[in-house]
Design an enzyme around this catalytic site. Structure first.
Site, PDB file in Angstrom:
ATOM      1  NE  ARG A   1      -3.397  -4.220  -3.278  1.00 41.56           N
ATOM      2  CZ  ARG A   1      -2.914  -2.988  -3.430  1.00 41.56           C
ATOM      3  NH1 ARG A   1      -2.576  -2.554  -4.637  1.00 41.56           N
ATOM      4  NH2 ARG A   1      -2.742  -2.188  -2.396  1.00 41.56           N
TER       5      ARG A   1
ATOM      6  CD  GLU B   1       2.257  -6.918  -6.589  1.00 48.60           C
ATOM      7  OE1 GLU B   1       1.525  -6.935  -7.595  1.00 48.60           O
ATOM      8  OE2 GLU B   1       2.482  -5.894  -5.917  1.00 48.60           O
TER       9      GLU B   1
ATOM     10  CG  HIS C   1       2.339  -2.677  -7.211  1.00 46.53           C
ATOM     11  ND1 HIS C   1       1.701  -3.578  -6.409  1.00 46.53           N
ATOM     12  CD2 HIS C   1       1.654  -1.501  -7.039  1.00 46.53           C
ATOM     13  CE1 HIS C   1       0.691  -2.995  -5.778  1.00 46.53           C
ATOM     14  NE2 HIS C   1       0.644  -1.732  -6.149  1.00 46.53           N
TER      15      HIS C   1
HETATM   16  C1  8YV Z   1       1.674   1.487  -3.641  1.00 47.67           C
HETATM   17  C2  8YV Z   1      -0.775   0.672  -3.913  1.00 47.67           C
HETATM   18  O1  8YV Z   1       2.598   0.795  -4.396  1.00 47.67           O
HETATM   19  O2  8YV Z   1      -1.774   2.407  -2.721  1.00 47.67           O
HETATM   20  C3  8YV Z   1      -1.799   1.227  -3.002  1.00 47.67           C
HETATM   21  O3  8YV Z   1      -2.673   0.480  -2.570  1.00 47.67           O
HETATM   22  O4  8YV Z   1      -0.868  -0.415  -4.344  1.00 47.67           O
HETATM   23  C4  8YV Z   1       0.369   1.491  -4.360  1.00 47.67           C
HETATM   24  O5  8YV Z   1       0.011   2.798  -4.493  1.00 47.67           O
HETATM   25  C5  8YV Z   1       1.847   1.046  -2.248  1.00 47.67           C
HETATM   26  O6  8YV Z   1       0.729   0.652  -1.585  1.00 47.67           O
HETATM   27  C6  8YV Z   1       2.575   2.106  -1.487  1.00 47.67           C
HETATM   28  O7  8YV Z   1       2.876   1.707  -0.235  1.00 47.67           O
END
Ligand code: 8YV
Length: 321
Positions: free
Chosen positions: A234, A263, A281
């Site tokens: 993150r 972001e 991301h």
């Molecule tokens: C995805 C992520 O972009 O899983 C997570 O926490 O940051 C990423 O895998 C996103 O959350 C998918 O909704």
């Protein structure tokens, strides 16, 4: 399964095909289609029993408060730092995420990003396209195999990264809240000491208040002028201003970043730095992994509304990625 009357609110976007699958099974209402969200929630908030979201958008305290009948939140993604856990706990709302199914892709991308920055892959691609190769050979870059990798956060993703790095004959150590007795990799109690020891520092820890700015000026100084930082966790874990300063002043050699503090906005100073690989991301963004995560979102909802149990519940605050 025939369409149920259960009303589900969708906050954020999921894959279009999957939104259709959900809409065929539940009474699905995408919040983004409402022009005046707060007015809509005032009038209709009470009818929603379920909320579907993703790891980026989540669900804040205001949204949860606007849904007084909410019983379950199913989030696509492993990280749940954008979901107000206090509100979830106080209201006794069930919460699911999608762990495990994304681990491979995130770890693959972590190693890919590390190699991209150390070996200059993105610069090299531009070099060939510009025709510079016709003039001279691409400059030498940094070796990856047999180097020292410091992993910050040794949950599922940290371990998958470490296993892959072992295939590159890397020396691996890690830092996390507690040492993990079951792991053979050496634990380092101090993140600064780990950064000082490491050639490459890989962030795999969850986001949220507990890890906010864990990597700041001190850790970056310790990583040193030959060190490379990789963040697939993150943006909040790294103090971005301190990182920019460290890069500009040559206090670290480079960085590969898949996540950012604000972001999708990326600071201009980062855009200008050639020693940084910038990714939007995408660590989990493959057809296979998104299908698996979304399937798990559906299974969680089906199971919850059938027998009150989630398949992959979030049990504890500050869990591991
Ligand atoms: C995805 C992520 O972009 O899983 C997570 O926490 O940051 C990423 O895998 C996103 O959350 C998918 O909704």
């Amino acid at each position: 399964m025939s369409k149920s009357q259960i009303e589900i609110l969708l906050n954020g976007r999921l894959s279009p095909d999957f939104e259709s699958v959900l809409a065929a099974e539940f009474d699905l209402c995408p919040l983004r289609q409402q022009h005046d969200r707060s007015e809509f929630l005032k009038v209709h908030g009470r009818k929603f029993k379920g909320l579907v979201t993703n790891g980026i958008v989540g669900a804040d305290a205001d949204l949860i408060a606007a849904l007084p009948s909410l019983q379950v939140i199913a989030s696509r993604g492993v990280g749940y730092d954008k979901i107000d856990l206090e509100a979830v706990k106080n209201r006794g709302i069930a919460l699911s995420n999608t762990p495990d199914v994304l681990t491979d892709c995130v770890a693959d991308m972590a190693l890919g990003a590390l190699i991209a920055v150390a070996r200059g892959l993105i610069l090299a691609d531009r070099y060939v396209r510009r025709g510079d190769w016709l003039q001279q050979k691409f400059p030498l870059k940094t070796k990856v195999s047999r180097k020292k990798l410091g992993v910050v956060g040794m949950g599922r993703i940290g371990r998958a990264v470490a296993r892959r790095a072992a295939g590159f004959d890397m020396d691996i150590r890690y830092h996390s809240r507690m040492p993990k007795a079951e792991l053979s990799w050496s634990y380092m109690d101090s993140l600064c000491d780990l950064a000082h020891w490491a050639d490459f520092l890989m962030i795999c820890t969850p986001g949220g208040v507990e890890t906010r700015h864990l990597v700041g000026a001190g850790v970056l100084m310790a990583l040193g002028p030959k060190g490379i930082l990789i963040n697939v966790a993150r943006g909040s874990v790294v103090d971005e201003s301190a990182l920019i300063q460290a890069l500009v002043k040559g206090q670290i050699a480079g960085a590969a970043l898949d996540v950012f503090e604000n972001e999708p906005r990326v600071p201009d100073q980062l855009l200008a730095l050639e020693q940084v690989v910038l990714l939007p991301h995408i660590a989990s963004s493959t057809h296979e992994t998104f299908a698996a995560m979304e399937n798990l979102v559906l299974e969680n909802l089906q199971s919850f509304f059938c027998n009150g149990h989630l398949v992959t519940p979030v049990n504890e605050v500050g869990g591991q990625l």
